[in-house]
Design a protein around this motif. Structure first.
Motif, PDB file in Angstrom:
ATOM      1  N   GLU A   3     -25.626  -9.122  -2.571  1.00 24.56           N
ATOM      2  CA  GLU A   3     -25.686 -10.545  -3.459  1.00 24.56           C
ATOM      3  C   GLU A   3     -25.598 -11.033  -4.548  1.00 24.56           C
ATOM      4  O   GLU A   3     -25.277 -12.128  -4.751  1.00 24.56           O
ATOM      5  N   GLY A   4     -26.185 -10.663  -5.553  1.00 25.42           N
ATOM      6  CA  GLY A   4     -25.988 -10.506  -6.682  1.00 25.42           C
ATOM      7  C   GLY A   4     -24.587 -11.042  -6.962  1.00 25.42           C
ATOM      8  O   GLY A   4     -24.429 -11.407  -8.349  1.00 25.42           O
ATOM      9  N   SER A  45     -22.520 -15.279  -5.598  1.00 21.10           N
ATOM     10  CA  SER A  45     -22.807 -15.442  -7.164  1.00 21.10           C
ATOM     11  C   SER A  45     -22.268 -16.662  -7.845  1.00 21.10           C
ATOM     12  O   SER A  45     -20.740 -16.892  -7.224  1.00 21.10           O
ATOM     13  N   THR A  46     -22.318 -17.558  -8.211  1.00 28.90           N
ATOM     14  CA  THR A  46     -21.591 -19.050  -8.268  1.00 28.90           C
ATOM     15  C   THR A  46     -20.710 -18.218  -8.924  1.00 28.90           C
ATOM     16  O   THR A  46     -20.547 -17.502 -10.180  1.00 28.90           O
ATOM     17  N   GLY A  47     -19.165 -18.811  -8.715  1.00 29.53           N
ATOM     18  CA  GLY A  47     -18.358 -18.839  -8.615  1.00 29.53           C
ATOM     19  C   GLY A  47     -17.567 -17.470  -8.580  1.00 29.53           C
ATOM     20  O   GLY A  47     -16.349 -16.965  -9.017  1.00 29.53           O
ATOM     21  N   TYR A  48     -18.259 -16.474  -8.244  1.00 32.36           N
ATOM     22  CA  TYR A  48     -17.613 -15.270  -7.403  1.00 32.36           C
ATOM     23  C   TYR A  48     -17.501 -15.213  -8.522  1.00 32.36           C
ATOM     24  O   TYR A  48     -16.309 -13.991  -8.610  1.00 32.36           O
ATOM     25  N   ARG A  49     -18.256 -14.586  -9.852  1.00 35.25           N
ATOM     26  CA  ARG A  49     -18.400 -13.420 -11.001  1.00 35.25           C
ATOM     27  C   ARG A  49     -19.083 -13.399 -11.724  1.00 35.25           C
ATOM     28  O   ARG A  49     -20.679 -13.685 -11.359  1.00 35.25           O
ATOM     29  N   GLU A  94     -14.059 -10.942 -11.439  1.00 35.10           N
ATOM     30  CA  GLU A  94     -13.810 -11.801 -10.374  1.00 35.10           C
ATOM     31  C   GLU A  94     -14.246 -10.860  -9.375  1.00 35.10           C
ATOM     32  O   GLU A  94     -13.911 -10.243  -9.569  1.00 35.10           O
ATOM     33  N   VAL A  95     -15.130 -10.813  -8.740  1.00 39.25           N
ATOM     34  CA  VAL A  95     -15.848 -10.814  -7.423  1.00 39.25           C
ATOM     35  C   VAL A  95     -15.247 -11.273  -6.120  1.00 39.25           C
ATOM     36  O   VAL A  95     -15.414 -12.718  -5.935  1.00 39.25           O
ATOM     37  N   ASN A 113     -13.963   1.903  -8.467  1.00 41.12           N
ATOM     38  CA  ASN A 113     -14.790   1.060  -8.217  1.00 41.12           C
ATOM     39  C   ASN A 113     -16.430   1.845  -8.608  1.00 41.12           C
ATOM     40  O   ASN A 113     -17.009   2.226  -8.011  1.00 41.12           O
ATOM     41  N   GLN A 114     -16.834   1.683 -10.530  1.00 39.53           N
ATOM     42  CA  GLN A 114     -17.716   2.154 -10.405  1.00 39.53           C
ATOM     43  C   GLN A 114     -19.341   2.170  -9.386  1.00 39.53           C
ATOM     44  O   GLN A 114     -19.953   2.728  -8.636  1.00 39.53           O
ATOM     45  N   THR A 115     -19.339   0.251  -9.682  1.00 43.95           N
ATOM     46  CA  THR A 115     -20.647   0.078  -9.435  1.00 43.95           C
ATOM     47  C   THR A 115     -20.709   0.456  -7.406  1.00 43.95           C
ATOM     48  O   THR A 115     -21.640   1.276  -6.789  1.00 43.95           O
TER      49      THR A 115
END
Length: 110
Positions: free
Chosen positions: A36-37, A41-45, A53-54, A79-81
């Motif tokens: 969710e973080g 997020s607002t604007g998916y950034r 952008e996510v 993507n490491q995360t």
């Protein structure tokens, strides 16, 4: 006799692999705290460590989400995360998260 036992073992193993894991959206709702973080997020950034952008996950295909998580887990997607997060998930948790996000949020757009 050994051949019969071997054949039965192979059939059982093949049957176990052929079963598709069914996702449970209610269970998935309990697992998305780590998603969710960024993905809500607002604007998916996201601005850490850099601004990027996510993807918005709400309303996406469950199959797409599950495959993406499996690809992050295997390293096929990079993507490491996301790899760290996906590596911590079981196949059932991936199916549950995919089922949860495949449903549009009530009162929102997807």
């Amino acid at each position: 006799m050994k051949q019969l036992i071997f054949a039965v073992t192979l059939l059982l193993a093949a049957g176990a692999q052929a079963q598709t894991i069914q996702g449970n959206a209610a269970a998935g709702k309990q697992d998305v705290f780590m998603c969710e973080g960024c993905h809500n997020s607002t604007g998916y950034r996201v601005a850490f460590p850099e601004v990027y952008e996510v993807p918005m996950l709400n309303g996406q295909s469950a199959g797409y989400i599950a495959q993406a998580l499996q690809d992050y887990r295997s390293g096929q997607r990079r993507n490491q995360t996301m790899r760290a997060i996906a590596s911590s998930l079981t196949d059932q948790e991936i199916a549950d998260i995919a089922a949860y996000y495949s449903q549009p949020k009530a009162g929102g757009t997807h």
